[in-house]
Design a protein around this motif. Structure first.
Motif, PDB file in Angstrom:
ATOM      1  N   GLN A  63       1.319  82.006  34.054  1.00 48.20           N
ATOM      2  CA  GLN A  63       0.895  81.819  35.449  1.00 48.20           C
ATOM      3  C   GLN A  63      -0.626  81.720  35.588  1.00 48.20           C
ATOM      4  OE1 GLN A  63       3.046  81.315  38.034  1.00 48.20           O
ATOM      5  NE2 GLN A  63       4.520  81.232  36.357  1.00 48.20           N
ATOM      6  N   LEU A  64      -1.323  81.327  34.507  1.00 45.93           N
ATOM      7  CA  LEU A  64      -2.779  81.230  34.506  1.00 45.93           C
ATOM      8  C   LEU A  64      -3.211  79.814  34.169  1.00 45.93           C
ATOM      9  CD1 LEU A  64      -5.553  82.779  34.570  1.00 45.93           C
ATOM     10  CD2 LEU A  64      -5.300  82.975  32.098  1.00 45.93           C
ATOM     11  N   ASP A  65      -4.148  79.292  34.934  1.00 44.24           N
ATOM     12  CA  ASP A  65      -4.756  77.990  34.656  1.00 44.24           C
ATOM     13  C   ASP A  65      -6.188  78.217  34.207  1.00 44.24           C
ATOM     14  OD1 ASP A  65      -2.494  76.584  35.490  1.00 44.24           O
ATOM     15  OD2 ASP A  65      -3.194  76.490  37.569  1.00 44.24           O
ATOM     16  N   VAL A  66      -6.669  77.337  33.348  1.00 46.44           N
ATOM     17  CA  VAL A  66      -8.069  77.369  32.920  1.00 46.44           C
ATOM     18  C   VAL A  66      -8.695  76.049  33.344  1.00 46.44           C
ATOM     19  CG1 VAL A  66      -9.649  77.509  30.964  1.00 46.44           C
ATOM     20  CG2 VAL A  66      -7.574  78.892  30.981  1.00 46.44           C
ATOM     21  N   ALA A  67      -9.838  76.134  34.029  1.00 49.79           N
ATOM     22  CA  ALA A  67     -10.516  74.946  34.534  1.00 49.79           C
ATOM     23  C   ALA A  67     -11.985  74.994  34.142  1.00 49.79           C
ATOM     24  CB  ALA A  67     -10.381  74.876  36.054  1.00 49.79           C
ATOM     25  N   VAL A  68     -12.633  73.839  34.214  1.00 49.01           N
ATOM     26  CA  VAL A  68     -14.067  73.723  33.920  1.00 49.01           C
ATOM     27  C   VAL A  68     -14.742  73.057  35.107  1.00 49.01           C
ATOM     28  CG1 VAL A  68     -15.777  72.642  32.419  1.00 49.01           C
ATOM     29  CG2 VAL A  68     -13.686  73.567  31.427  1.00 49.01           C
ATOM     30  N   ASP A  69     -15.828  73.657  35.581  1.00 48.01           N
ATOM     31  CA  ASP A  69     -16.696  73.056  36.589  1.00 48.01           C
ATOM     32  C   ASP A  69     -18.077  72.887  35.970  1.00 48.01           C
ATOM     33  OD1 ASP A  69     -15.066  72.656  38.758  1.00 48.01           O
ATOM     34  OD2 ASP A  69     -15.610  74.505  39.776  1.00 48.01           O
ATOM     35  N   ASP A  70     -18.833  71.933  36.481  1.00 52.63           N
ATOM     36  CA  ASP A  70     -20.182  71.733  35.953  1.00 52.63           C
ATOM     37  C   ASP A  70     -21.090  72.906  36.284  1.00 52.63           C
ATOM     38  OD1 ASP A  70     -19.708  69.358  34.690  1.00 52.63           O
ATOM     39  OD2 ASP A  70     -20.332  68.130  36.370  1.00 52.63           O
ATOM     40  N   VAL A  71     -21.155  73.276  37.547  1.00 52.54           N
ATOM     41  CA  VAL A  71     -22.019  74.368  37.993  1.00 52.54           C
ATOM     42  C   VAL A  71     -21.254  75.230  38.990  1.00 52.54           C
ATOM     43  CG1 VAL A  71     -24.205  73.164  37.633  1.00 52.54           C
ATOM     44  CG2 VAL A  71     -23.022  72.926  39.801  1.00 52.54           C
ATOM     45  N   PRO A  72     -21.632  76.499  39.119  1.00 54.24           N
ATOM     46  CA  PRO A  72     -20.947  77.352  40.096  1.00 54.24           C
ATOM     47  C   PRO A  72     -21.322  76.987  41.523  1.00 54.24           C
ATOM     48  CG  PRO A  72     -22.650  78.575  38.927  1.00 54.24           C
ATOM     49  CD  PRO A  72     -22.585  77.213  38.305  1.00 54.24           C
ATOM     50  N   ALA A  91     -18.591  82.239  34.234  1.00 52.15           N
ATOM     51  CA  ALA A  91     -17.162  82.009  34.449  1.00 52.15           C
ATOM     52  C   ALA A  91     -16.703  82.875  35.609  1.00 52.15           C
ATOM     53  CB  ALA A  91     -16.374  82.351  33.194  1.00 52.15           C
ATOM     54  N   ARG A  92     -15.540  82.535  36.154  1.00 45.63           N
ATOM     55  CA  ARG A  92     -14.993  83.305  37.273  1.00 45.63           C
ATOM     56  C   ARG A  92     -13.475  83.320  37.152  1.00 45.63           C
ATOM     57  NH1 ARG A  92     -17.439  81.291  42.009  1.00 45.63           N
ATOM     58  NH2 ARG A  92     -18.827  83.050  41.844  1.00 45.63           N
ATOM     59  N   LEU A  93     -12.889  84.475  37.436  1.00 46.76           N
ATOM     60  CA  LEU A  93     -11.444  84.617  37.502  1.00 46.76           C
ATOM     61  C   LEU A  93     -11.048  84.625  38.970  1.00 46.76           C
ATOM     62  CD1 LEU A  93      -8.631  85.212  36.333  1.00 46.76           C
ATOM     63  CD2 LEU A  93      -9.244  87.630  36.364  1.00 46.76           C
ATOM     64  N   LEU A  94     -10.269  83.640  39.363  1.00 46.51           N
ATOM     65  CA  LEU A  94      -9.775  83.561  40.733  1.00 46.51           C
ATOM     66  C   LEU A  94      -8.342  84.074  40.730  1.00 46.51           C
ATOM     67  CD1 LEU A  94     -11.124  79.983  41.459  1.00 46.51           C
ATOM     68  CD2 LEU A  94     -12.109  82.140  42.236  1.00 46.51           C
ATOM     69  N   PRO A  95      -8.074  85.171  41.432  1.00 49.75           N
ATOM     70  CA  PRO A  95      -6.724  85.734  41.403  1.00 49.75           C
ATOM     71  C   PRO A  95      -5.712  84.815  42.079  1.00 49.75           C
ATOM     72  CG  PRO A  95      -8.124  86.936  42.943  1.00 49.75           C
ATOM     73  CD  PRO A  95      -8.988  85.920  42.260  1.00 49.75           C
ATOM     74  N   ALA A  96      -4.451  85.036  41.750  1.00 48.80           N
ATOM     75  CA  ALA A  96      -3.375  84.237  42.340  1.00 48.80           C
ATOM     76  C   ALA A  96      -3.260  84.547  43.819  1.00 48.80           C
ATOM     77  CB  ALA A  96      -2.064  84.539  41.634  1.00 48.80           C
ATOM     78  N   ARG A 101      -1.875  79.507  41.740  1.00 51.18           N
ATOM     79  CA  ARG A 101      -1.820  80.365  40.559  1.00 51.18           C
ATOM     80  C   ARG A 101      -3.199  80.930  40.263  1.00 51.18           C
ATOM     81  NH1 ARG A 101       1.843  77.721  36.197  1.00 51.18           N
ATOM     82  NH2 ARG A 101      -0.087  77.695  35.040  1.00 51.18           N
ATOM     83  N   ALA A 102      -3.221  81.968  39.418  1.00 53.43           N
ATOM     84  CA  ALA A 102      -4.504  82.530  38.979  1.00 53.43           C
ATOM     85  C   ALA A 102      -5.220  81.470  38.143  1.00 53.43           C
ATOM     86  CB  ALA A 102      -4.270  83.789  38.172  1.00 53.43           C
ATOM     87  N   ARG A 103      -6.568  81.496  38.210  1.00 51.19           N
ATOM     88  CA  ARG A 103      -7.337  80.473  37.509  1.00 51.19           C
ATOM     89  C   ARG A 103      -8.630  81.052  36.975  1.00 51.19           C
ATOM     90  NH1 ARG A 103      -9.732  75.948  41.008  1.00 51.19           N
ATOM     91  NH2 ARG A 103      -8.287  77.009  42.355  1.00 51.19           N
ATOM     92  N   ILE A 104      -8.943  80.694  35.735  1.00 50.22           N
ATOM     93  CA  ILE A 104     -10.243  81.005  35.142  1.00 50.22           C
ATOM     94  C   ILE A 104     -11.060  79.720  35.197  1.00 50.22           C
ATOM     95  CG2 ILE A 104     -11.470  81.573  33.023  1.00 50.22           C
ATOM     96  CD1 ILE A 104      -9.057  83.286  32.237  1.00 50.22           C
ATOM     97  N   VAL A 105     -12.265  79.811  35.757  1.00 53.42           N
ATOM     98  CA  VAL A 105     -13.152  78.653  35.853  1.00 53.42           C
ATOM     99  C   VAL A 105     -14.372  78.933  34.983  1.00 53.42           C
ATOM    100  CG1 VAL A 105     -14.494  77.175  37.381  1.00 53.42           C
ATOM    101  CG2 VAL A 105     -12.381  78.215  38.206  1.00 53.42           C
ATOM    102  N   LEU A 106     -14.586  78.080  33.982  1.00 60.05           N
ATOM    103  CA  LEU A 106     -15.777  78.161  33.132  1.00 60.05           C
ATOM    104  C   LEU A 106     -16.803  77.164  33.663  1.00 60.05           C
ATOM    105  CD1 LEU A 106     -14.004  78.124  29.662  1.00 60.05           C
ATOM    106  CD2 LEU A 106     -14.983  80.088  30.809  1.00 60.05           C
ATOM    107  N   TYR A 107     -18.057  77.580  33.699  1.00 62.72           N
ATOM    108  CA  TYR A 107     -19.119  76.721  34.216  1.00 62.72           C
ATOM    109  C   TYR A 107     -19.898  76.127  33.046  1.00 62.72           C
ATOM    110  CZ  TYR A 107     -17.849  78.995  38.520  1.00 62.72           C
ATOM    111  OH  TYR A 107     -17.144  79.467  39.592  1.00 62.72           O
ATOM    112  N   ARG A 108     -19.750  74.805  32.873  1.00 65.40           N
ATOM    113  CA  ARG A 108     -20.273  74.098  31.704  1.00 65.40           C
ATOM    114  C   ARG A 108     -21.793  74.165  31.578  1.00 65.40           C
ATOM    115  NH1 ARG A 108     -22.298  68.960  30.690  1.00 65.40           N
ATOM    116  NH2 ARG A 108     -21.921  68.287  32.824  1.00 65.40           N
ATOM    117  N   ARG A 109     -22.526  73.810  32.609  1.00 68.27           N
ATOM    118  CA  ARG A 109     -23.985  73.722  32.495  1.00 68.27           C
ATOM    119  C   ARG A 109     -24.641  75.069  32.190  1.00 68.27           C
ATOM    120  NH1 ARG A 109     -26.306  68.931  34.827  1.00 68.27           N
ATOM    121  NH2 ARG A 109     -28.176  69.867  33.994  1.00 68.27           N
ATOM    122  N   PRO A 110     -24.272  76.183  32.872  1.00 62.64           N
ATOM    123  CA  PRO A 110     -24.881  77.468  32.516  1.00 62.64           C
ATOM    124  C   PRO A 110     -24.544  77.904  31.082  1.00 62.64           C
ATOM    125  CG  PRO A 110     -23.921  77.615  34.700  1.00 62.64           C
ATOM    126  CD  PRO A 110     -23.495  76.300  34.118  1.00 62.64           C
TER     127      PRO A 110
END
Length: 147
Positions: A63-72, A91-96, A101-110
């Motif tokens: 029930q977890l997604d992993v996503a990538v954003d350029d910047v927060p 990175a940030r953990l967004l709860p469900a 669904r719950a999601r982890i977002v990693l920030y590429r540029r930082p």
């Protein structure tokens, strides 16, 4: 008609660049790794770091997604689930929620800005991902990273 003048009403179509060499094609063929963009290379790095963790924790991470954003995005102070270096989130953990669904977002540029080279970036992405997954599972990061 003079050499530098154009006809009235119909603009001249350019088939060559200003140096007369013609239009340039891609620098590398699409089949070579060098043709991928920085974002595509980072996405592949995240997938590579996630595979061994997902193999071990498959049932817990359904029930977890992993996503990538350029910047927060601009954030509100005191948010939970944020891994940061100084004041910049990595990175940030967004709860469900009720509709997502719950999601982890990693920030590429930082993350790229803090890495010295490709190997350092790979280690940093792995460490941040392990920390976020451990936070999601409510476990110690050392337990998630075993194996």
């Amino acid at each position: 008609m003079a050499r530098g003048s154009q006809r009235q009403g119909s603009p001249r179509r350019r088939n060559r660049d200003r140096h007369g060499r013609g239009l340039r094609g891609p620098l590398y063929p699409a089949t070579l790794p060098a043709a991928r963009s920085r974002a595509e290379r980072f996405d592949a790095l995240v997938i590579e770091a996630l595979e061994p963790i997902e193999t071990r924790w498959r049932t817990e991470l359904t029930q977890l997604d992993v996503a990538v954003d350029d910047v927060p995005d601009v954030q509100v102070e005191g948010e939970d689930g944020v891994v940061e270096d100084g004041n910049v989130p990595l990175a940030r953990l967004l709860p469900a929620g009720s509709d997502n669904r719950a999601r982890i977002v990693l920030y590429r540029r930082p993350l790229e800005a803090r890495a010295k080279d490709g190997a350092d970036l790979s280690d940093l992405v792995h460490d941040v991902l392990v920390e976020q997954i451990a936070n999601y599972l409510g476990l110690d990061p050392d337990v998630v990273d075993e194996g």
